[in-house]
Write a protein that holds these residues in place. Structure first.
Motif, PDB file in Angstrom:
ATOM      1  N   PRO A   6       0.977  -0.911   0.163  1.00 13.22           N
ATOM      2  CA  PRO A   6      -0.285   0.307  -0.337  1.00 13.22           C
ATOM      3  C   PRO A   6       0.876   1.312  -0.108  1.00 13.22           C
ATOM      4  CG  PRO A   6       0.224  -0.594   2.718  1.00 13.22           C
ATOM      5  CD  PRO A   6       0.644  -1.683   1.055  1.00 13.22           C
ATOM      6  N   SER A   7       0.476   2.815  -0.098  1.00 14.15           N
ATOM      7  CA  SER A   7       0.510   3.494  -0.247  1.00 14.15           C
ATOM      8  C   SER A   7       0.308   4.469   1.103  1.00 14.15           C
ATOM      9  CB  SER A   7       0.428   4.864  -1.328  1.00 14.15           C
ATOM     10  OG  SER A   7      -0.462   4.756  -1.230  1.00 14.15           O
ATOM     11  N   ASP A 189      -8.115  13.915   3.497  1.00 13.63           N
ATOM     12  CA  ASP A 189      -7.800  13.126   2.384  1.00 13.63           C
ATOM     13  C   ASP A 189      -6.354  13.259   2.235  1.00 13.63           C
ATOM     14  OD1 ASP A 189      -7.423  10.555   0.287  1.00 13.63           O
ATOM     15  OD2 ASP A 189      -9.980  11.220  -0.278  1.00 13.63           O
ATOM     16  N   SER A 192      -3.244   8.263  -0.089  1.00 13.30           N
ATOM     17  CA  SER A 192      -3.132   7.122  -0.212  1.00 13.30           C
ATOM     18  C   SER A 192      -3.547   6.001   0.372  1.00 13.30           C
ATOM     19  CB  SER A 192      -1.865   7.610   1.201  1.00 13.30           C
ATOM     20  OG  SER A 192      -1.981   7.918   2.073  1.00 13.30           O
ATOM     21  N   ASP A 193      -3.738   4.676   0.502  1.00 15.19           N
ATOM     22  CA  ASP A 193      -4.107   3.550   0.821  1.00 15.19           C
ATOM     23  C   ASP A 193      -4.133   3.945   2.666  1.00 15.19           C
ATOM     24  OD1 ASP A 193      -4.466   2.464  -1.553  1.00 15.19           O
ATOM     25  OD2 ASP A 193      -2.542   1.973  -1.232  1.00 15.19           O
ATOM     26  N   VAL A 194      -3.022   4.523   2.917  1.00 13.31           N
ATOM     27  CA  VAL A 194      -3.228   4.458   4.604  1.00 13.31           C
ATOM     28  C   VAL A 194      -3.086   5.282   5.153  1.00 13.31           C
ATOM     29  CG1 VAL A 194      -2.209   3.208   6.465  1.00 13.31           C
ATOM     30  CG2 VAL A 194      -2.641   1.309   4.611  1.00 13.31           C
TER      31      VAL A 194
END
Ligand code: GLY
Length: 354
Positions: A6-7, A189, A192-194
């Motif tokens: 993940p990013s 926001d 990124s994914d996380v």
């Protein structure tokens, strides 16, 4: 086919954020690190650099029941972490394995050392009672009245400022992107994914309480300690370029002004045990804000809103930086958590639902 890592956006570039970023990036994640200031210049800079599971948590009233185990596990990672960080960056971070020496003057302080010794023996953790003469032989700068002493082999120290500089360099080399001077709003926001919050004493993080600590440093000299010394609520932590004497414990305070009175009290107390303090050359006074929780232990894990969090390390941020990076990387990248790591979930402070 394996899923790509993940990013990850990490908010807060103190020692915890830097360690998480370095560990995650080295395990293949794409990491961006945000900070409202510059890396390592908050509580991580203000810290003394002690790595002290025994003195800080061996017999700490009100502490999380597993904090000592976490701190011992954290201390065990430091030798390799230090070697690897120095190897990656070519600099020195002043890691010293210990033992540190805890000394008592009054009967009350001697009782506190006895309780600590009993707790450490109970936990099969090495510690050695020293006679006053033996303590003074181990640390000739101890010139004041010592009635009891303990050598604490688990308790070492490291130059916290050098660690943060080295971690920032190592993160850069591992591909971490830095977005500095950029405040991130709660709920923002970042694309990124996380998102992982490592913002320390951040008033927007539920369960984190500020505890100011003021300290000062003297120029190293032959009449000041060359090993870490604990003396009641005062400590000496010697580094190559400074001997740190700390620290106040001021719950609820968030200002960064080291008051003259507070520093004066620390100075007078330190001078009781070490004559070299009186003639020492003052370098700096400063204050930082420790992120505390109700049980003095960090919150490491996922919050109800889906974000990750690693904060609340209180007096043990430098000590717990390597293990927090590992725990976080295991949780985020592998969905794995040991039972020890799970004990520090932020959920433990969530209000019980009916
Ligand atoms: N770890 C020492 C302090 O927080 O003052």
């Amino acid at each position: 086919m394996t899923a790509s890592p993940p990013s990850i956006s990490i908010v807060g570039a103190g020692v915890i954020g830097l360690s998480c970023a370095w560990t995650l990036a080295r395990r293949g994640a794409s990491v961006t690190l945000y900070d409202k200031g510059q890396p390592g210049l908050g509580a991580s800079w203000a810290a003394a650099g002690m790595l002290a599971p025994a003195f800080e948590c061996g017999s700490e009233p009100g502490a999380h029941p597993d904090l000592f185990e976490l701190c011992i596990a954290g201390a065990e990672l430091w030798p390799d972490f230090a070697v690897e960080l120095e190897r990656q960056t070519g600099g020195t971070i002043g890691y010293v394995a210990g033992p540190s020496v805890a000394v008592a003057e009054t009967e009350e302080e001697a009782d506190a050392l006895n309780r600590m010794r009993a707790a450490l023996e109970n936990a099969n953790t090495p510690c050695e009672a020293l006679s006053p003469d033996a303590a003074k032989q181990m640390e000739p700068a101890l010139t004041g009245p010592v009635s009891a002493a303990l050598a604490l082999p688990t308790d070492g120290h490291v130059d916290n400022r050098a660690v943060c500089e080295a971690l920032a360099a190592a993160c850069g080399a591992a591909g971490v992107r830095f977005v500095m001077q950029r405040a991130v709003e709660p709920g923002e926001d970042l694309g990124s994914d996380v998102t992982l919050w490592t913002t320390g004493a951040d008033p927007t993080l539920e369960g984190v309480m500020p505890v100011k600590g003021a300290a000062f440093s003297l120029r190293p000299s032959s009449s000041l300690p060359t090993r870490a010394i604990r003396f009641g609520d005062v400590y000496f932590t010697p580094h190559a370029d400074r001997v740190v004497i700390g620290a106040t414990v001021e719950p609820g305070k968030t200002d960064l002004e080291p008051s003259r009175e507070a520093i004066g009290r620390l100075h007078a107390r330190a001078a009781e045990i070490c004559d070299g303090v009186e003639s020492g050359v003052l370098q700096m006074r400063w204050a930082g804000v420790r992120p505390a929780t109700a049980d003095h232990a960090p919150m490491i894990g996922r919050r109800a809103n889906g974000d990750w969090i690693a904060t609340g390390h209180y007096r043990n941020g430098i000590l717990l930086a390597p293990i927090t990076g590992q725990i976080m990387a295991d949780m985020i990248l592998r969905d794995e958590a040991s039972s020890l790591a799970s004990a520090f979930s932020p959920d433990r402070f969530a209000p019980a639902t009916a």
